[in-house]
Motif scaffolding. Sequence first.
Motif, PDB file in Angstrom:
ATOM      1  N   THR A  12       0.723  -1.125   0.050  1.00 31.77           N
ATOM      2  CA  THR A  12      -0.077   0.011   0.043  1.00 31.77           C
ATOM      3  C   THR A  12       0.858   1.183   0.066  1.00 31.77           C
ATOM      4  O   THR A  12       1.865   1.237   0.923  1.00 31.77           O
ATOM      5  N   GLY A  13       0.527   2.211  -0.900  1.00 34.61           N
ATOM      6  CA  GLY A  13       1.432   3.351  -0.943  1.00 34.61           C
ATOM      7  C   GLY A  13       0.783   4.434  -1.649  1.00 34.61           C
ATOM      8  O   GLY A  13      -0.462   4.210  -1.899  1.00 34.61           O
ATOM      9  N   TYR A  14       1.250   5.460  -2.128  1.00 34.16           N
ATOM     10  CA  TYR A  14       1.113   6.761  -2.656  1.00 34.16           C
ATOM     11  C   TYR A  14       1.400   6.603  -4.072  1.00 34.16           C
ATOM     12  O   TYR A  14       2.557   6.498  -4.582  1.00 34.16           O
ATOM     13  N   LEU A  15       0.665   7.113  -5.316  1.00 34.25           N
ATOM     14  CA  LEU A  15       0.817   7.369  -6.717  1.00 34.25           C
ATOM     15  C   LEU A  15       0.220   8.346  -7.074  1.00 34.25           C
ATOM     16  O   LEU A  15      -1.031   8.644  -6.888  1.00 34.25           O
ATOM     17  N   TRP A  16       0.933   9.257  -7.808  1.00 31.86           N
ATOM     18  CA  TRP A  16       0.256  10.427  -8.444  1.00 31.86           C
ATOM     19  C   TRP A  16      -0.549   9.944  -9.991  1.00 31.86           C
ATOM     20  O   TRP A  16      -0.483   9.002 -10.492  1.00 31.86           O
ATOM     21  N   GLY A  17      -2.111  10.562  -9.914  1.00 33.06           N
ATOM     22  CA  GLY A  17      -2.921  10.242 -10.652  1.00 33.06           C
ATOM     23  C   GLY A  17      -2.246  10.200 -12.186  1.00 33.06           C
ATOM     24  O   GLY A  17      -3.154   9.438 -13.142  1.00 33.06           O
ATOM     25  N   GLY A  18      -1.347  10.996 -12.437  1.00 32.73           N
ATOM     26  CA  GLY A  18      -0.965  11.276 -13.741  1.00 32.73           C
ATOM     27  C   GLY A  18      -0.402  10.090 -14.330  1.00 32.73           C
ATOM     28  O   GLY A  18      -0.056   9.947 -15.608  1.00 32.73           O
ATOM     29  N   LEU A  19       0.068   9.375 -13.325  1.00 37.67           N
ATOM     30  CA  LEU A  19       0.650   7.829 -13.906  1.00 37.67           C
ATOM     31  C   LEU A  19      -0.110   6.722 -13.883  1.00 37.67           C
ATOM     32  O   LEU A  19       0.207   5.415 -13.985  1.00 37.67           O
ATOM     33  N   ILE A  20      -1.558   6.909 -13.724  1.00 39.95           N
ATOM     34  CA  ILE A  20      -2.514   6.103 -13.730  1.00 39.95           C
ATOM     35  C   ILE A  20      -3.395   6.071 -15.076  1.00 39.95           C
ATOM     36  O   ILE A  20      -3.998   7.228 -15.350  1.00 39.95           O
ATOM     37  N   ALA A  21      -3.718   5.095 -15.723  1.00 37.31           N
ATOM     38  CA  ALA A  21      -4.619   5.169 -17.084  1.00 37.31           C
ATOM     39  C   ALA A  21      -5.829   5.545 -16.400  1.00 37.31           C
ATOM     40  O   ALA A  21      -6.403   4.935 -15.449  1.00 37.31           O
ATOM     41  N   ASP A  22      -6.794   6.043 -17.226  1.00 34.02           N
ATOM     42  CA  ASP A  22      -8.199   6.441 -16.671  1.00 34.02           C
ATOM     43  C   ASP A  22      -9.169   5.501 -17.428  1.00 34.02           C
ATOM     44  O   ASP A  22     -10.204   5.182 -16.696  1.00 34.02           O
ATOM     45  N   TYR A  23      -8.964   4.759 -18.306  1.00 34.79           N
ATOM     46  CA  TYR A  23      -9.685   3.380 -18.808  1.00 34.79           C
ATOM     47  C   TYR A  23      -8.715   2.850 -19.533  1.00 34.79           C
ATOM     48  O   TYR A  23      -8.033   2.973 -19.946  1.00 34.79           O
ATOM     49  N   SER A  24      -9.364   1.399 -19.482  1.00 36.05           N
ATOM     50  CA  SER A  24      -8.888   0.343 -20.312  1.00 36.05           C
ATOM     51  C   SER A  24      -9.545  -0.780 -20.569  1.00 36.05           C
ATOM     52  O   SER A  24     -10.539  -0.875 -20.115  1.00 36.05           O
ATOM     53  N   PHE A  25      -9.360  -1.486 -21.457  1.00 38.26           N
ATOM     54  CA  PHE A  25     -10.191  -2.559 -22.126  1.00 38.26           C
ATOM     55  C   PHE A  25      -9.450  -3.632 -22.715  1.00 38.26           C
ATOM     56  O   PHE A  25      -8.446  -3.222 -23.569  1.00 38.26           O
ATOM     57  N   PRO A  26      -9.804  -5.017 -22.904  1.00 41.96           N
ATOM     58  CA  PRO A  26      -9.056  -5.925 -23.733  1.00 41.96           C
ATOM     59  C   PRO A  26      -9.610  -5.826 -25.091  1.00 41.96           C
ATOM     60  O   PRO A  26     -10.944  -5.779 -25.380  1.00 41.96           O
ATOM     61  N   LEU A  27      -8.724  -6.311 -26.106  1.00 44.39           N
ATOM     62  CA  LEU A  27      -9.141  -6.110 -27.581  1.00 44.39           C
ATOM     63  C   LEU A  27      -8.186  -7.267 -28.256  1.00 44.39           C
ATOM     64  O   LEU A  27      -7.075  -7.026 -28.420  1.00 44.39           O
TER      65      LEU A  27
END
Length: 287
Positions: free
Chosen positions: A103-118
């Motif tokens: 458990t820790g802290y992460l800046w939101g700019g390094l997290i995808a906003d949406y993802s899906f398999p294709l």
Amino acid sequence: MNFPIYYTMSGYRFTIFILIIGSVSPIFSQNHWDDYIAEKNIGNTYQVFGDNVNLRDSSNLNGKVIKKLSLGNQIKILTKTNQILEQNSVKEHWYKVQAGDETGYLWGGLIADYSFPLEDLTILCKNLGIKSGKLELKILRDSKLVSQGSFEVGPMSNETWNHTIYNAKLFSPSPKVLFAIKFLIFSEIEYGYSNEQVFILNQDLKILPQFSWNPGACDPPACAETWLVFPKETLPEDQKLGRKQYKGKDNTIIELMHSFDIDEPNQHDYYQTEYKWNGIRFQKKEN
């Protein structure tokens, strides 16, 4: 064949529609979204958008590194902090997250906003912020980056994300994949409207943007709706709407917009746009 209905409007037709509803809608001040900061949903699982990302013990760049995270790693949002960081025009909160056993802290700019398999791929989507008005995509296969690109789409919100995977085999020669990503765009006239941006992946997995559609909307008395007709499909006649039958054309997507006034039941206007597939891209033809 059963006909799927999609409520959309092409970009230039949507501009006309905005001018129509502008006479009956209050206009917000310019750039009323300037202070908007995209946020992640607490309790949801996301994927890491960067590589070799630092998970820290506090919500700042001076925090001790607990763990290194890789592109595509899954994390769960536990809480949002009041700490905000802006880098490269992306302004987002820091979040407390769960990453595996840590458990820790992460800046939101390094997290995808949406993802899906294709198929055998994973598509990661990132809102690059109000200032840039860009959408960035990264394509992964077996957790490895195989393609990426950023595209100007306008000032985006994070409130609504979705996607559609279309049948690429309806077109010849077929692109490897035909898909669309739906998101919310801020508007001068109203709070925002949904926009669906169409992409293809060619055989080399290069991302190629095609065209965007804007969903139909209604601000009484002015309203509009749009149907898409794909090859081998038929949009049936509707006498009540004053609409004739439309048959799909080879290698073509027909976009038919219907604008109407709910106070004038006999007033119906139709505009047709065609997107012809030439083996590389869909070329727009307005009728």
